[in-house]
Design an enzyme around this catalytic site. Structure first.
Site, short mmCIF file in Angstrom:
data_model
loop_
_atom_site.label_atom_id
_atom_site.label_comp_id
_atom_site.label_asym_id
_atom_site.label_seq_id
_atom_site.Cartn_x
_atom_site.Cartn_y
_atom_site.Cartn_z
N GLU A 64 34.80 40.73 34.49
CA GLU A 64 34.57 39.76 33.55
C GLU A 64 35.02 40.15 32.03
O GLU A 64 34.37 41.13 31.72
CB GLU A 64 33.21 39.40 33.68
N ARG A 299 27.03 51.47 43.40
CA ARG A 299 27.59 51.58 41.78
C ARG A 299 27.32 52.97 41.27
O ARG A 299 26.36 53.64 41.90
CB ARG A 299 27.10 50.46 41.18
N LYS A 309 26.77 46.67 30.46
CA LYS A 309 27.42 45.92 29.27
C LYS A 309 26.44 45.40 28.15
O LYS A 309 26.78 45.43 26.92
CB LYS A 309 28.47 45.00 29.81
P1 ATP Z 1 27.82 45.21 33.85
O1 ATP Z 1 26.72 45.17 34.64
O2 ATP Z 1 27.94 46.53 33.05
O3 ATP Z 1 27.97 44.06 32.93
P2 ATP Z 1 29.34 44.05 35.68
O4 ATP Z 1 29.32 44.17 37.20
O5 ATP Z 1 28.93 42.72 35.35
O6 ATP Z 1 28.89 45.20 34.90
P3 ATP Z 1 32.26 43.08 35.84
O7 ATP Z 1 33.26 42.95 34.73
O8 ATP Z 1 31.82 42.15 36.73
O9 ATP Z 1 30.98 43.88 35.32
O10 ATP Z 1 32.75 44.42 36.83
C1 ATP Z 1 33.92 44.42 37.32
C2 ATP Z 1 33.94 45.29 38.68
O11 ATP Z 1 33.32 46.67 37.91
C3 ATP Z 1 32.89 44.67 39.58
O12 ATP Z 1 33.54 44.83 40.80
C4 ATP Z 1 31.85 45.62 39.53
O13 ATP Z 1 31.20 45.70 40.80
C5 ATP Z 1 32.33 47.08 39.08
N1 ATP Z 1 31.30 47.96 38.58
C6 ATP Z 1 30.46 47.44 37.26
N2 ATP Z 1 29.67 48.42 37.11
C7 ATP Z 1 29.92 49.44 37.78
C8 ATP Z 1 29.09 50.73 38.31
N3 ATP Z 1 28.41 51.17 37.50
N4 ATP Z 1 29.78 51.47 39.12
C9 ATP Z 1 30.73 51.06 40.07
N5 ATP Z 1 31.35 49.97 39.90
C10 ATP Z 1 30.83 48.86 38.95
MG MG Z 2 29.51 41.09 36.48
#
Ligand code: ATP
Ligand code: MG
Length: 615
Positions: A64, A299, A309
């Protein structure tokens, strides 16, 4: 390049994991063998007119664009792009930009740069435009109408409050909405009114019609479209209704002919809806079978690090760090500026592997990967971080002039770092003269027991005397300590020693005098003052945000110390982003932004030589 022909055969990628097993089983069973690909995303008809898909699998990385990527995303990038590369597939970079409010092109650009920097490419047949979910809004709308027409969706106008109460909970089944049994015609008309801006934000939602009694709360008629008057960074004001993530995501995957949709474990409960939606949209002919399938992995949780984030944004907004690219930040831009290499992050992703259960990875694992990558690559150099002047008092007697200097040479890489058949890099050259900088801690007027560095002659308790310590200035001469000078406050201002002629490193007499130790130094003649930023972990606790505690309370007050050091000429001439091993101290990088070769050296400490934290 993740092109089908570019199969990665490096041994590093051979450790099996559950994702590889799934992919290999799909190959055996030919699950995706009949798929077609029209060269761009689209519905069933679009792909049916295309070619058999040249990509054996398709994965995707779907961030995102609402912040900078962090080390957790790096894991996801390495998994998705890595598997595609390894199995002759393609990984799509897709911006999941269905949420109009939080997204920004600044983030889009930083994500593109981060993925490229990590060494991956999403280019197919020369086209390297990333996909964006907002391009699929038209199709998503069509899909929503198709669900309504097939009796699988309805417009619900309960208040948000009633909707929440009627959803039930883990022990209580949900209650059907009074709007649940509207006719298809009524639903269609009302949904179009939603789209046409006839209803206020929040006045109605479109819901999938599944079962309010499902034990999985996500299957209790989840909302799939909501009204939100917001300007989207890409589609502007075209829409006032936006799809919910749970509805949008499977559709994005299907339009792009993704085979393996790999996500983190928190989406496990969404999988039944993912499958439900795919089946319904295949039934009505909108999407091509076989559908993508979702798989979940754990994760990354890294000790001493925050990977949310939202919380990282808080650190930036509250000026706890200098920005998203502060070298203490676990963002990819931060790690890069700190001196991490793409190779070290890929090695890290490989090493931690892919599992189905959550665990914590120790921060030292990440540092270990960096050391491993730099060990044979980073040129060596000497820097004095806490300088005190050493004066070689007999210099005139030994060499005939106080201003006499001599060149010293040392290898840029030790012999052990040079692979067979590889040409070693050119030697480093630096001067030795009457005055050199040494580390303050390398002199003790009254040496503690076992101290091997500089100390003057001692009068022992039994009346005997011992001579001053004899040490080697690394790569230069052997010297014998004679004393020191102090200021009025008693601080050592100069250390004094005698040079022993004929003992220079690399000359026949080098071993004629035995030295107790070799110490690092930089000459006053050619040493260059440098700003050195001694970074340490940003948090002092292993789990800074555990149990909902205020992570700002765990900030490490000593995470940054800035010193003025002296560095040898080869270091002062570094290019921005060039990494070095400062002998005895660890790995340092010339700051990408602030370092100016020759004119204004600025170095960041990446990590020490050994894992010493907490010891
Ligand atoms: P955050 O919680 O930090 O905002 P998010 O999951 O909302 O992270 P996205 O931009 O939606 O952020 O993530 C893109 C991809 O990265 C998704 O497929 C998500 O599952 C993966 N991802 C995010 N954080 C992790 C992590 N700590 N370990 C592994 N994969 C991750
Ligand atoms: Mg997300």
């Amino acid at each position: 390049m993740t092109t089908p022909t570019d199969k990665d055969t490096s041994a590093e990628h051979k450790v099996s994991n559950f994702l590889r097993q799934i992919i290999e089983k799909d190959f055996e069973q030919g699950t995706y063998a009949s798929r077609r690909w029209a060269g761009s995303p689209g519905d069933a008809a679009h792909h049916a007119a295309g070619q058999p898909d040249p990509a054996k699998i398709r994965t995707r990385f779907p961030p995102e664009p609402n912040g900078y990527l962090h080390v957790g995303h790096a894991k996801s990038i390495c998994i998705n792009f890595g598997l595609a590369k390894e199995y002759g597939g393609v990984c799509h970079l897709r911006f999941d930009d269905t949420n109009p409010e939080k997204e920004d092109t600044e983030y889009v650009n930083s994500i593109i740069e981060a993925v490229k920097w990590l060494g991956f490419s999403w280019s197919q047949a020369g086209n390297d435009k990333p996909y964006q979910a907002s391009d699929y809004f038209d199709f998503m709308y069509r899909a929503a109408e198709a669900l309504i027409e097939a009796g699988h969706a309805y417009v619900d106008e309960q208040s948000a409050e009633d909707m929440r109460t009627n959803r039930g909970d883990f022990v209580k089944p949900g209650v059907d909405s009074p709007f649940r049994n509207r006719t298809v015609a009524e639903n269609l008309a009302r949904f179009r009114e939603m789209r046409d801006g006839k209803l206020a934000d929040g006045a109605a939602v479109l819901r999938a019609k599944i079962s309010m009694q499902s034990p999985n709360i996500n299957m209790r008629d989840p909302a799939i479209y909501r009204i939100r008057r917001a300007t989207h960074h890409h589609t502007g004001d075209t829409w006032c209704i936006y799809p919910m993530y749970t509805f949008a995501h499977p559709i994005e995957d299907a339009l792009e002919q993704i085979t393996h949709s790999i996500c983190t474990l928190e989406f496990e409960d969404q999988r039944p809806f993912y499958d439900w939606l795919m089946e319904r949209l295949c039934e009505c002919g909108l999407l091509a079978a076989p559908s993508p399938k979702q798989y979940e992995f754990a994760r990354l949780n890294l000790t001493y690090v925050i990977t949310s984030k939202r919380k990282l944004a808080q650190l930036v907004n509250e000026s706890k760090v200098s920005g998203w690219d502060d070298p203490r930040m676990p963002t990819i831009v931060g790690l890069r500026r700190r001196g991490y290499t793409p190779e070290s992050l890929r090695l890290f992703a490989d090493r931690i592997g892919v599992t189905k259960s959550d665990s914590w990875i120790d921060y030292s694992t990440l540092e270990g990967c960096l050391r491993e990558d730099l060990e044979n690559k980073a040129h060596r150099g000497m820097a004095v971080l806490d300088p005190v002047k050493l004066v070689l008092t007999n210099w005139m007697d030994a060499f005939g002039s106080d201003s006499y200097t001599e060149a010293c040479t040392q290898p840029a890489l030790p012999h052990s770092a040079i692979a067979e058949g590889q040409t070693p890099p050119a030697d480093r050259t630096f001067l030795i003269g009457k005055e050199v900088w040494i580390e303050r801690e390398d002199f003790e007027e009254v040496p503690p027991k076992g101290y091997k560095r500089l100390s003057p002659p001692q009068k022992n308790a039994d009346g005997t005397a011992s001579a001053g310590a004899v040490v080697r200035l690394k790569g230069g001469y052997v010297i014998e300590c004679t004393g020191c000078a102090r200021d009025a406050a008693g601080n050592v201002t100069e250390v004094h020693a005698k040079v022993i002629p004929g003992t220079k490193s690399g000359t026949p007499g080098a071993d004629s005098v035995k030295a107790k130790a070799a110490i690092t130094w930089v000459s006053v003649m050619d040493g260059v003052p440098a700003e050195v930023r001694l970074y340490d972990r940003l948090f002092a606790e292993a789990h800074p945000d555990a149990g909902g505690k205020d992570f700002l309370q765990s900030l490490n007050p000593d995470s940054l110390k800035v010193v003025t050091a002296y560095v040898e000429p080869s270091l002062a001439q570094a290019q921005p982003d060039q990494k070095f091993q400062f002998e005895r101290f660890g790995y340092f990088v010339a700051d990408r932004l602030d370092h100016v070769a020759g004119a204004k050296p600025v170095f960041n400490r990446v990590t020490g030589l050994k894992d010493s934290w907490g010891k």
